[in-house]
Structures are given as C-alpha cells and as structure tokens.
Design an enzyme around this catalytic site. Structure first.
Site, PDB file in Angstrom:
ATOM      1  N   SER A   1       0.848  -1.196   0.000  1.00  0.00           N
ATOM      2  CA  SER A   1       0.000   0.000   0.000  1.00  0.00           C
ATOM      3  C   SER A   1       0.878   1.238   0.000  1.00  0.00           C
ATOM      4  O   SER A   1       1.973   1.237   0.594  1.00  0.00           O
ATOM      5  CB  SER A   1      -0.860  -0.018   1.272  1.00  0.00           C
ATOM      6  OG  SER A   1      -1.446   1.231   1.476  1.00  0.00           O
TER       7      SER A   1
ATOM      8  N   TYR B   1      -1.362  -0.500  10.520  1.00  0.00           N
ATOM      9  CA  TYR B   1      -1.633  -1.155   9.234  1.00  0.00           C
ATOM     10  C   TYR B   1      -0.450  -0.965   8.286  1.00  0.00           C
ATOM     11  O   TYR B   1       0.074  -1.929   7.702  1.00  0.00           O
ATOM     12  CB  TYR B   1      -2.921  -0.584   8.616  1.00  0.00           C
ATOM     13  CG  TYR B   1      -3.122  -0.956   7.164  1.00  0.00           C
ATOM     14  CD1 TYR B   1      -3.409  -2.273   6.791  1.00  0.00           C
ATOM     15  CD2 TYR B   1      -3.026   0.004   6.147  1.00  0.00           C
ATOM     16  CE1 TYR B   1      -3.582  -2.619   5.460  1.00  0.00           C
ATOM     17  CE2 TYR B   1      -3.201  -0.334   4.816  1.00  0.00           C
ATOM     18  CZ  TYR B   1      -3.473  -1.640   4.469  1.00  0.00           C
ATOM     19  OH  TYR B   1      -3.638  -1.981   3.150  1.00  0.00           O
TER      20      TYR B   1
ATOM     21  N   LYS C   1       2.431  -3.699   6.558  1.00  0.00           N
ATOM     22  CA  LYS C   1       2.793  -3.826   5.130  1.00  0.00           C
ATOM     23  C   LYS C   1       4.301  -3.639   4.950  1.00  0.00           C
ATOM     24  O   LYS C   1       4.941  -4.371   4.179  1.00  0.00           O
ATOM     25  CB  LYS C   1       2.019  -2.792   4.303  1.00  0.00           C
ATOM     26  CG  LYS C   1       0.509  -3.037   4.245  1.00  0.00           C
ATOM     27  CD  LYS C   1       0.176  -4.291   3.459  1.00  0.00           C
ATOM     28  CE  LYS C   1      -1.312  -4.546   3.366  1.00  0.00           C
ATOM     29  NZ  LYS C   1      -1.639  -5.847   2.779  1.00  0.00           N
TER      30      LYS C   1
HETATM   31  P1  NAD Z   1     -10.857  -7.225   1.072  1.00  0.00           P
HETATM   32  O1  NAD Z   1     -11.068  -7.211   2.542  1.00  0.00           O
HETATM   33  O2  NAD Z   1     -12.017  -7.023   0.188  1.00  0.00           O
HETATM   34  O3  NAD Z   1     -10.114  -8.571   0.643  1.00  0.00           O
HETATM   35  C1  NAD Z   1      -9.205  -9.239   1.490  1.00  0.00           C
HETATM   36  C2  NAD Z   1      -9.623 -10.700   1.518  1.00  0.00           C
HETATM   37  O4  NAD Z   1      -8.717 -11.412   2.359  1.00  0.00           O
HETATM   38  C3  NAD Z   1     -11.021 -10.925   2.069  1.00  0.00           C
HETATM   39  O5  NAD Z   1     -11.757 -11.710   1.151  1.00  0.00           O
HETATM   40  C4  NAD Z   1     -10.782 -11.652   3.385  1.00  0.00           C
HETATM   41  O6  NAD Z   1     -11.844 -12.531   3.689  1.00  0.00           O
HETATM   42  C5  NAD Z   1      -9.469 -12.350   3.133  1.00  0.00           C
HETATM   43  N1  NAD Z   1      -8.671 -12.640   4.331  1.00  0.00           N
HETATM   44  C6  NAD Z   1      -8.320 -11.776   5.318  1.00  0.00           C
HETATM   45  N2  NAD Z   1      -7.576 -12.409   6.235  1.00  0.00           N
HETATM   46  C7  NAD Z   1      -7.423 -13.687   5.811  1.00  0.00           C
HETATM   47  C8  NAD Z   1      -6.749 -14.817   6.327  1.00  0.00           C
HETATM   48  N3  NAD Z   1      -6.086 -14.774   7.485  1.00  0.00           N
HETATM   49  N4  NAD Z   1      -6.793 -15.973   5.644  1.00  0.00           N
HETATM   50  C9  NAD Z   1      -7.479 -16.057   4.477  1.00  0.00           C
HETATM   51  N5  NAD Z   1      -8.136 -15.007   3.940  1.00  0.00           N
HETATM   52  C10 NAD Z   1      -8.106 -13.837   4.590  1.00  0.00           C
HETATM   53  O7  NAD Z   1      -9.726  -6.131   0.778  1.00  0.00           O
HETATM   54  P2  NAD Z   1      -9.199  -5.574  -0.617  1.00  0.00           P
HETATM   55  O8  NAD Z   1      -9.591  -4.146  -0.709  1.00  0.00           O
HETATM   56  O9  NAD Z   1      -9.548  -6.493  -1.706  1.00  0.00           O
HETATM   57  O10 NAD Z   1      -7.639  -5.604  -0.324  1.00  0.00           O
HETATM   58  C11 NAD Z   1      -6.811  -6.670  -0.738  1.00  0.00           C
HETATM   59  C12 NAD Z   1      -5.396  -6.388  -0.281  1.00  0.00           C
HETATM   60  O11 NAD Z   1      -4.972  -5.143  -0.813  1.00  0.00           O
HETATM   61  C13 NAD Z   1      -5.239  -6.287   1.233  1.00  0.00           C
HETATM   62  O12 NAD Z   1      -4.031  -6.908   1.600  1.00  0.00           O
HETATM   63  C14 NAD Z   1      -5.158  -4.792   1.476  1.00  0.00           C
HETATM   64  O13 NAD Z   1      -4.397  -4.483   2.623  1.00  0.00           O
HETATM   65  C15 NAD Z   1      -4.456  -4.305   0.212  1.00  0.00           C
HETATM   66  N6  NAD Z   1      -4.748  -2.909  -0.123  1.00  0.00           N
HETATM   67  C16 NAD Z   1      -6.040  -2.515  -0.327  1.00  0.00           C
HETATM   68  C17 NAD Z   1      -6.297  -1.173  -0.626  1.00  0.00           C
HETATM   69  C18 NAD Z   1      -7.714  -0.693  -0.843  1.00  0.00           C
HETATM   70  O14 NAD Z   1      -7.921   0.516  -0.881  1.00  0.00           O
HETATM   71  N7  NAD Z   1      -8.704  -1.564  -1.008  1.00  0.00           N
HETATM   72  C19 NAD Z   1      -5.234  -0.250  -0.742  1.00  0.00           C
HETATM   73  C20 NAD Z   1      -3.933  -0.703  -0.533  1.00  0.00           C
HETATM   74  C21 NAD Z   1      -3.693  -2.042  -0.234  1.00  0.00           C
END
Ligand code: NAD
Ligand code: UDP
Length: 359
Positions: A131, A155, A159
């Site tokens: 991120s 958070y 990362k």
């Molecule tokens: P999201 O919550 O929709 O998807 C994350 C998925 O991971 C979910 O389906 C959840 O059920 C699963 N999960 C969480 N912990 C788990 C575990 N211990 N074992 C198995 N599954 C697990 O989030 P997203 O927006 O799709 O984000 C995906 C990744 O991108 C994350 O790592 C997040 O930190 C990163 N990210 C997201 C954003 C954003 O704005 N959405 C920005 C920067 C980074």
C-alpha cells in the site's frame, strides 16, 4: 500464460477483479480465503463474468498446514501451483490503531505461515498487496518507490514489515522473486456491475461512502478538512480504477515469473484528485447529487498523496487506462444494482457492451 496461481484473499474486492483479469490472460487461479471480509457470492459473480468456476478453498492463512494442504493437493493432481498472489489481510487503518495485534497477527504472522508453506513446496514467486501507506507523510511528491518507508499507523507498519521480510528472503535466496505492489486508491467496479466493493460496516473510505449516499443508504457525506494546502483545501489522492489495478497484477505475475529478486512498484495513475473534485466528477458522471457537510480533519490524514508511476510503465509495461469518470460510472453501476452489496437479492443486468458468460 497458463500457470496455476494461488490467490489469497481472492474473494475480496481487489481479488475478484484480479481473478477476472487473470482468467482473461490465460492464468488458472485458485482462491484461498477465510471469507472474513467477503462473501462466497463474489466468486459466483466472477464465474458469471468469465464463464470459469474458480477453484475455492475456504481457509485461514494462520491455521497450521492450511495453505500447505492446498499446495500439496494441487501438486498431487499434477498441476502444481507456480506462484502466489498474496492479497489476504486486514486493511482498515482506524481498526489497526484500535486493535494492532489483530493486524500484526493477520498481516504479518499470516504472511509468515504462507511463506513457510511456499518454501516447503519449493514455490519461489510471490506478488504482494502492499500500500502507498508504507510511505507515511510524503517528503516529496509524486511518491517514488525510493521514498523512505515511514508508515504512521499499525496497518502501514504491517505492510512495511512484510516488504522487509520479502526483501530479506530474496537476498537470502537468489532464486526467490517477489513483487510488492504499492497500491494508491483503488475505486470503482468491474464494468459489468456484477462485482464491486462491499464494505461490511460503515465505509471508512471516501468512494464507497459516496456511492452509499448516492443509493440512499446514508444521508450525507462528511468532507474531512477544508484547509489543506491543496487545490481547494480538501485532501488529494491518486484514485485508480480497480480493473486497472487488477491488470497490474497480471503484469506483475508475468514479470515475477521471469525475474527473481525483490521489486517494489507503485500502482497509481500519477494524477491527484481532491475530495470536492471527486464529488463533482461523481455527480457529473451519474447525474446523482451528493449532499455533503464540512467536518474537521480526520486524524492521521495527509494533505496529498499521488504516485510516480514511471517504474510500473518501465518494468511492467503497465499504466492506468481508465479515467475518474469511468471509476465513478462503474462504481455507481455496481452500487445501483447491488444497493446492499452481495446481500442484495436482485442482480443487475450486465451493460450491453460487456460480455457476460453463463456458467
Ligand atoms: P478485502 O477485505 O475485500 O479482501 C481481502 C480478503 O482477504 C477478504 O476476502 C478476506 O476474507 C481475506 N482474508 C483476510 N484475512 C485472511 C486470512 N487470514 N486468511 C485467508 N483469507 C483472509 O480487501 P481488498 O480491498 O480487496 O484488499 C486486498 C489487499 O490489498 C489487502 O491486503 C489490502 O491491505 C491491500 N490494499 C487494499 C487497498 C484498498 O484501498 N482496497 C489499498 C492498498 C492495499
Ligand atoms: N474523506 C472524506 N470523507 C470520508 C472519507 C474520506 O472527506 O467519509 C477524505 C479523506 O480525508 C481523504 C480522502 O477523502 O482526504 C480519501 O480518503 P480515503 O479514506 O478514501 O483514502 P486514504 O486517506 O486512506 O488514502
């Protein structure tokens, strides 16, 4: 390329969009997700879009042996997993401040479990969801990948820790390849309107809040701060279409397949948009007015953050193709057809210009 990939967190917001692009590019993804922040229905929707029922294993990264069992099963079947796209994790900054152990446990320890399982199965290719939060308060803009990592919340620190872990692993084993993708602000939804962001609670982020106001789930938006040193005093971010972000994962999967070593890459458009500009763009793309109210600054927010995206272009041949207007239109299409997210009973009709395969 027809590689089998494990996609952790594949049922989530970015994961589902990434599956669609991976399948279109010929990859064969396998999803591992504990559904802690997602719904099984999201994968049914991916199947409707692509015509492919993606294999799904429900499991938690931290359960001893859970990932290893998947890797072993695919190897036994003669179709070994060749790389991992690691998206699973918790992502709410505010929650990470209130409950840091949850974040260190899931994001750091969970990744460590995954890396052990990969090592035991000789899998040496990983793409990681990082991120722009790892940069902390920007010392200069646009943010280049060599900007120091000084995250200012738990958070972001999780990362950065995983990035350090991956860099150390690559240094120790010259055959290991890791691409860490530093996302800026993904918004919008697949053009079909079938998959999109589905926050479990009150959205923390601006765009899903806007779409929930538009659909009538919330009365008005609070605009946090009007006195930043920006174009109109409101916070500036680099919004990118989630489908462009998903395409970035395909490019990263191809890159890491060919290239060992540790590589950090920004995924952003390079363009900053203020809160008021995003509201105006949404209103003009959709014709829906967004009532809003000025509120104090949100603790921990930075005035502006946007990417230098030249490295993504140079190494991955990737750049964002979709405009803020596209993000608003597609995000609204999803929210309008799914006012309560995946809990909505009726599903939207796909737009005419998008092919939706039946399973
Ligand atoms: P999201 O919550 O929709 O998807 C994350 C998925 O991971 C979910 O389906 C959840 O059920 C699963 N999960 C969480 N912990 C788990 C575990 N211990 N074992 C198995 N599954 C697990 O989030 P997203 O927006 O799709 O984000 C995906 C990744 O991108 C994350 O790592 C997040 O930190 C990163 N990210 C997201 C954003 C954003 O704005 N959405 C920005 C920067 C980074
Ligand atoms: N923001 C806002 N109202 C909201 C949510 C966010 O004004 O309800 C602002 C926030 O202060 C920031 C911008 O919108 O300037 C983007 O916030 P978001 O949480 O979406 O992204 P992040 O700050 O994590 O990059």
């Amino acid at each position: 390329m027809s590689l089998s990939l494990l996609v952790t967190g594949g049922a989530g917001y970015i994961g589902t969009h990434t599956l669609v692009e991976l399948i279109a590019a010929g990859f064969r993804p396998v999803v591992f997700d504990n559904l802690s922040n997602s719904s099984r229905q999201s994968l049914d929707r991916v199947a409707r879009i692509t015509g492919v029922a993606v294999p799904f294993v429900e499991g938690d990264l931290r359960t001893p042996g859970a990932v290893a069992a998947v890797l072993a099963a695919w190897a036994r079947a003669g179709d070994p997993i060749q790389a991992v796209l690691h998206l699973a994790g918790c992502k709410a900054v505010g929650e990470s401040v209130a409950d840091p152990l949850k974040y260190y446990d899931n994001n750091v320890i969970g990744t460590q479990h995954l890396l052990h399982a990969m090592r035991d199965h000789g899998i040496k290719r990983l793409v990681f969801s990082s991120s722009a939060t790892v940069y902390g308060v920007p010392q200069h803009l646009p943010l280049r990948e060599d900007h120091p990592m000084v995250p200012n919340n738990p958070y972001g620190r999780t990362k950065a820790m995983v990035e350090d872990m991956l860099a150390d692993l690559c240094a120790a084993d010259p055959e290991f390849g890791a691409v860490t993708l530093r996302y800026f602000n993904p918004i919008g939804a697949h053009a079909s309107g079938l998959i999109g962001e589905n926050p479990a609670d009150t959205p923390n982020n601006l765009f899903p809040y806007i779409t929930q106001v538009a659909v009538g789930r919330r009365a008005k938006l609070s605009v946090f701060g009007d006195d930043y040193d920006t174009v109109d005093g409101t916070g500036v971010r680099d919004y990118l279409h989630v489908t462009d972000l998903a395409r970035g994962h395909v490019a990263a999967a191809n890159y890491v397949h060919a290239q060992p070593g540790f590589t950090a890459i920004n995924l952003g458009t390079g363009q900053g948009t203020s809160v008021l500009e995003l509201i105006a763009a949404f209103e003009s793309s959709t014709g829906v007015a967004i009532p809003w109210l000025g509120s104090p600054r949100r603790a921990g927010d930075v005035a502006a953050s946007f990417a230098d995206s030249t490295k993504a272009q140079a190494l991955l041949g990737w750049s964002a193709e979709r405009s803020v207007a596209d993000m608003c239109r597609d995000g609204w299409h999803w929210q309008q057809g799914n006012p309560q997210g995946y809990d909505t009973v009726a599903t939207p009709r796909a737009r005419e210009d998008v092919a939706v395969a039946a399973i």
